[in-house]
Write an enzyme that holds these catalytic residues in place. Sequence first.
Site, short mmCIF file in Angstrom:
data_model
loop_
_atom_site.label_atom_id
_atom_site.label_comp_id
_atom_site.label_asym_id
_atom_site.label_seq_id
_atom_site.Cartn_x
_atom_site.Cartn_y
_atom_site.Cartn_z
N ASP A 27 -22.41 -6.18 22.99
CA ASP A 27 -22.76 -4.77 23.21
C ASP A 27 -22.11 -3.86 22.17
OD1 ASP A 27 -23.94 -2.65 24.59
OD2 ASP A 27 -23.35 -3.41 26.56
N ASP A 39 -31.42 1.24 27.09
CA ASP A 39 -31.47 0.49 28.34
C ASP A 39 -32.73 0.76 29.19
OD1 ASP A 39 -28.89 0.00 27.46
OD2 ASP A 39 -28.03 0.06 29.47
C1 GLA Z 1 -25.05 -1.38 28.06
C2 GLA Z 1 -26.13 -2.42 27.79
C3 GLA Z 1 -26.64 -2.97 29.12
C4 GLA Z 1 -25.49 -3.56 29.92
C5 GLA Z 1 -24.38 -2.54 30.10
C6 GLA Z 1 -23.12 -3.14 30.69
O1 GLA Z 1 -25.55 -0.25 28.71
O2 GLA Z 1 -27.17 -1.88 27.04
O3 GLA Z 1 -27.65 -3.93 28.90
O4 GLA Z 1 -25.00 -4.70 29.25
O5 GLA Z 1 -24.01 -1.94 28.86
O6 GLA Z 1 -22.11 -2.23 30.87
#
Ligand code: GLA
Length: 393
Positions: A133, A190
């Site tokens: 991430d 996301d």
């Molecule tokens: C980010 C990523 C998600 C998830 C969250 C976890 O938002 O894009 O897919 O992994 O972090 O905290």
Amino acid sequence: MFANGGLGLATTPPMGWNSWNSFSCDVTEEDIRTAADQLVETGLRDAGYEYLVVDDCWMAETLDDDGRLRPHPETFPSGIEPLAEYIHDRGLKFGIYSSAGTRTCQDYPASLGREGLHAQQFADWGVDYLKYDNCGDHRGKDAIARYSAMGKALAEVDRDIVYSICEWGENEPWLWGRNVGGHLWRSTFDIVAKWSANRFEFGLGIVDIIDRMAERTIESSHGPGGWNDPDMLQVGNGPDSGQSELEDVAIERGLTEAEERTHFSFWCLFGAPLMAGNDLAEMDDRTRELLTNEDAIAIDQDPLGIQGTRDGVLDETEIWSKRLAGDECAVILFNRSESTTDIETTVETVDMPVDAETYTAWDIWNDEVFETDGRIHATVEPHDVAFMRLSPE
Ligand code: GLA
């Protein structure tokens, strides 16, 4: 280009299950063991979903004295290695999560500056997949530097580890993802379990991501060994799923049956990594049948590895297609509107590579075959798709 031990890794888009969308930060080793059992029992493993990935929050609040990651003592008390073994024993592969910053998105310790140490831990534990991430302090380093540091570390360990770059498409990772050893890279922010999100709330709905994938002309970066990733599936999720409750997004209802069909059909047409994100222990038949449809999955996993693209827009309808191996082609007729609509196109519009007198069309969701001289037509419900596979006779 880093070798990443990985010639032959992710030659088709990776498939699996990830804990984030259903469990968010409330994930325990017990949930992961249950998910492993469920992947086997529900038939998802046999349909191709092989990577079981633990997302954020598996780690303890602090690193150990040597800078190593430690499993959370309360939620992952047995440790990561036995968990990996449990998963491997069920014929699955094991994935884990960290971040290319000082902390994860949920503020746990992460891997920036300790890439070699952590990659070695992952290898020793039996990790087969790393989701990496973009949260925490970047210490002034740009994305390419941070992601290549982990890519290089993974290439140096003696284990094949699929490298999933999750920097939300912010620094055009489709241009450099492969060169830093990545096998997939998020193309967009996301996903949330919603048809369409407004710009004041967190995340992107299904149709928002479809639009971004049409606007970003990134399909030339997509193919065997390196995939654009429009994020994990929200099929089977709704207002009560972990991520919906945690993030700042208003979800009044789950996706309708038509919307879930559209979501899954488009991800297959994109040739997207298919990471299920629903609570498998609560999965109903509708969700299971959708996620395990062999004909849809075959389009996703087609060996040419081409990303489907938009070929035409008429009012609130769209034509999309994806060229397949063996002179075949997959087509989506998409109705974005609120009323049932007739949608029509021809083989000249879509990515059908050869001319023929007649074609066979296989309507995937209605399980019907028909012959056509090249005209393709369907009556499509609101927010729904017709999804077809065409072959010349
Ligand atoms: C980010 C990523 C998600 C998830 C969250 C976890 O938002 O894009 O897919 O992994 O972090 O905290």
